[in-house]
Design an enzyme around this catalytic site. Structure first.
Site, PDB file in Angstrom:
ATOM      1  CE1 TYR A 144      -8.153 -29.197 -17.369  1.00  0.00           C
ATOM      2  CE2 TYR A 144      -7.595 -27.475 -18.945  1.00  0.00           C
ATOM      3  CZ  TYR A 144      -7.261 -28.637 -18.267  1.00  0.00           C
ATOM      4  OH  TYR A 144      -6.045 -29.238 -18.489  1.00  0.00           O
ATOM      5  CG  ASP A 239     -15.600 -32.943 -19.067  1.00  0.00           C
ATOM      6  OD1 ASP A 239     -14.628 -32.259 -19.444  1.00  0.00           O
ATOM      7  OD2 ASP A 239     -15.504 -33.823 -18.195  1.00  0.00           O
ATOM      8  CE  LYS A 267     -10.739 -34.227 -12.542  1.00  0.00           C
ATOM      9  NZ  LYS A 267      -9.449 -33.665 -12.146  1.00  0.00           N
TER      10      LYS A 267
HETATM   11  P1  KE4 Z   1      -7.022 -34.833 -17.040  1.00  0.00           P
HETATM   12  O1  KE4 Z   1      -6.535 -34.870 -18.460  1.00  0.00           O
HETATM   13  O2  KE4 Z   1      -6.274 -33.785 -16.199  1.00  0.00           O
HETATM   14  O3  KE4 Z   1      -7.083 -36.194 -16.379  1.00  0.00           O
HETATM   15  O4  KE4 Z   1      -8.558 -34.357 -17.049  1.00  0.00           O
HETATM   16  C1  KE4 Z   1      -8.868 -33.159 -17.707  1.00  0.00           C
HETATM   17  C2  KE4 Z   1     -10.219 -32.653 -17.235  1.00  0.00           C
HETATM   18  C3  KE4 Z   1     -11.318 -32.854 -18.045  1.00  0.00           C
HETATM   19  N1  KE4 Z   1     -12.551 -32.422 -17.680  1.00  0.00           N
HETATM   20  C4  KE4 Z   1     -12.740 -31.777 -16.494  1.00  0.00           C
HETATM   21  C5  KE4 Z   1     -14.122 -31.311 -16.128  1.00  0.00           C
HETATM   22  C6  KE4 Z   1     -11.648 -31.551 -15.618  1.00  0.00           C
HETATM   23  O5  KE4 Z   1     -11.847 -30.898 -14.455  1.00  0.00           O
HETATM   24  C7  KE4 Z   1     -10.368 -32.005 -15.987  1.00  0.00           C
HETATM   25  C8  KE4 Z   1      -9.150 -31.793 -15.110  1.00  0.00           C
HETATM   26  N2  KE4 Z   1      -9.409 -31.150 -13.870  1.00  0.00           N
HETATM   27  C9  KE4 Z   1      -8.294 -30.359 -13.339  1.00  0.00           C
HETATM   28  C10 KE4 Z   1      -8.772 -29.707 -12.030  1.00  0.00           C
HETATM   29  N3  KE4 Z   1      -9.868 -28.831 -12.196  1.00  0.00           N
HETATM   30  C11 KE4 Z   1      -7.080 -31.199 -13.140  1.00  0.00           C
HETATM   31  C12 KE4 Z   1      -6.021 -30.579 -12.258  1.00  0.00           C
HETATM   32  C13 KE4 Z   1      -4.782 -30.270 -13.047  1.00  0.00           C
HETATM   33  O6  KE4 Z   1      -4.892 -29.803 -14.206  1.00  0.00           O
HETATM   34  O7  KE4 Z   1      -3.684 -30.494 -12.478  1.00  0.00           O
END
Ligand code: KE4
Length: 415
Positions: A144, A239, A267
């Site tokens: 993801y 990533d 994060k």
């Molecule tokens: P954001 O756009 O949610 O800030 O980040 C996306 C993202 C990108 N790359 C990785 C490896 C990630 O894990 C994420 C987002 N992580 C999820 C939890 N596994 C966010 C939680 C959610 O979607 O509410």
């Protein structure tokens, strides 16, 4: 807060937000039941509306490596907020945080701050396509990278295949430009690169997969990706939104000694506030406007309050803090004995898979007994431990999770 009052909040949320939430995973659909109404956090703990305390392993899904309401981070936020802004010009906070990132991740020669991981991943792909003049990208089944259209695709078999969208609203033409390989399977990547010669702009990978649950790279996997992409003239994008500054001071690229062309961050560098960043070789990043033809912009990118929170966070991540986090995470791993489940861990990222063996890819992870996970999730919640509400998420151990907290967690897991 009374139960009636908390029910009122839920009813109002249900009428205001799709699914009553502002991000799908928070709806608890994977585990069932009603999410608690959490109102306060401090260190490793959160409290609900009835004043019940829980040990927290969600940690905002990764940003809170120092735990909730870290004093120095909260102070930095308050100080920066009192100074007004943003001012529409580059400020010292952006410079200081970028220098801290570069000092820890030498591959990030230039960086651009954005407002979330999705934006960072999307922008890194745009740079890769501009730099190579190629259109296709390779991602891994179960990985993801945020919800940009081209990254919201599912693998067919998980082997090398053209993709179909796994979200409504993502067009087949966009999905068709994303090829999907199998994590930890270099042959599946090589097959894609060979069957699409000089067409792949980049391979994007979570160097430690954390969105299929925690799946570590097998020995040689990341180095193999480096070699395959270099040979194919494609860029390698790490990533590190989750792994960055968590699995090592310099992230997974330090831990595994593999240097990507571009890195995606988020994060932890925002200390719990909305943030993202992408960066890499200067020659690549100088393609980004206004120094180059790749357009990317953001009203609140580099927000001084966010920069201050990130700076206050990274400043506290000293070598002995990493040693402490590793010790406590290892204790948690060693003590977690649950029938029919196994533990996968990389540093302070951990998943209890309800299957006999640690998965090496998403197909194996998906074979986990997710109903068993849901039962375990609720037994832990009832025992005062809140986990990420999905078999396919990582538990996040923070620097605030001390021995007594780990012991309480293990006690709860013994049931
Ligand atoms: P954001 O756009 O949610 O800030 O980040 C996306 C993202 C990108 N790359 C990785 C490896 C990630 O894990 C994420 C987002 N992580 C999820 C939890 N596994 C966010 C939680 C959610 O979607 O509410």
């Amino acid at each position: 807060m009374t139960v009636a009052a908390s029910l009122d909040w839920r009813d109002r949320a249900a009428r205001l937000f799709p699914g009553g939430v502002n991000s799908p995973v928070r709806a608890y659909q994977a585990v069932g039941g009603e999410p608690p109404l959490l109102l306060r956090g401090k260190g490793p703990f959160v409290w609900d509306e009835a004043g019940r305390r829980y040990v927290d392993y969600v940690g905002a899904f990764g940003p809170l490596l120092l735990g909730h309401a870290n004093h120095a981070v909260a102070e930095a936020i308050a100080t920066a907020a009192a100074l007004g802004g943003p001012f529409g010009v580059t400020g010292p906070g952006e410079v200081r945080l970028a220098e801290m990132i570069r000092a820890r991740m030498p591959s990030v020669e230039r960086v651009r701050f954005v407002n979330r991981g999705t934006e960072a991943a999307m922008s890194a792909l745009r740079v890769a396509r501009a730099a190579t003049g190629r259109e296709l990208i390779v991602k891994f089944d179960g990985a993801y990278h945020g919800h940009a259209d081209s990254l919201l695709v599912a693998a067919g078999s998980g082997a090398a295949t053209l993709s179909v969208p796994d979200s409504a609203g993502v067009t087949r033409s966009v999905a068709a430009q994303t090829l999907v390989a199998t994590y930890n399977d270099l042959a599946s990547v090589e097959a894609l690169l060979q069957s699409h010669p000089r067409q792949v702009a980049a391979v994007i990978v979570e160097p430690v997969a954390a969105n299929m649950g925690v799946v570590a790279p097998l020995a040689g996997f990341l180095a193999g990706l480096r070699e395959l992409t270099t040979r194919a003239g494609a860029l390698l994008i790490f990533d590190e939104v989750i792994t960055g500054f968590r699995v090592a001071p310099g992230g997974a690229q330090e831990l595994y000694g593999v240097r990507p062309d571009l890195t995606v961050l988020g994060k932890i560098i925002g200390g719990g506030l909305p943030v993202g960043a992408y960066g890499g070789r200067a020659q690549l990043m100088d393609l980004v406007a206004p120094s180059g033809p790749v357009y990317q912009a953001g009203t609140l990118s580099g927000h001084p309050v966010v920069m201050a929170a990130g700076e206050a966070t990274l400043a506290q991540l000293t070598p002995d803090v990493y040693v402490k986090i590793e010790e406590q995470s290892a204790r948690l791993e060693a003590g977690l004995r649950v029938d029919g489940a196994c533990v996968a861990r990389v540093g302070s990222l951990l998943t209890l898979f309800f299957r006999e063996q640690q998965p090496r890819n998403f197909s194996e992870a998906k074979a986990s007994e997710t109903r068993g996970f849901a039962r375990f999730f609720h037994s832990m919640l009832d025992a005062g431990v809140v986990l990420p509400p999905s078999q396919f998420e990582a538990w996040f151990v923070s620097a605030a999770h001390d021995s007594s907290v780990i012991d309480a967690t293990l006690e709860a897991a013994r049931g």
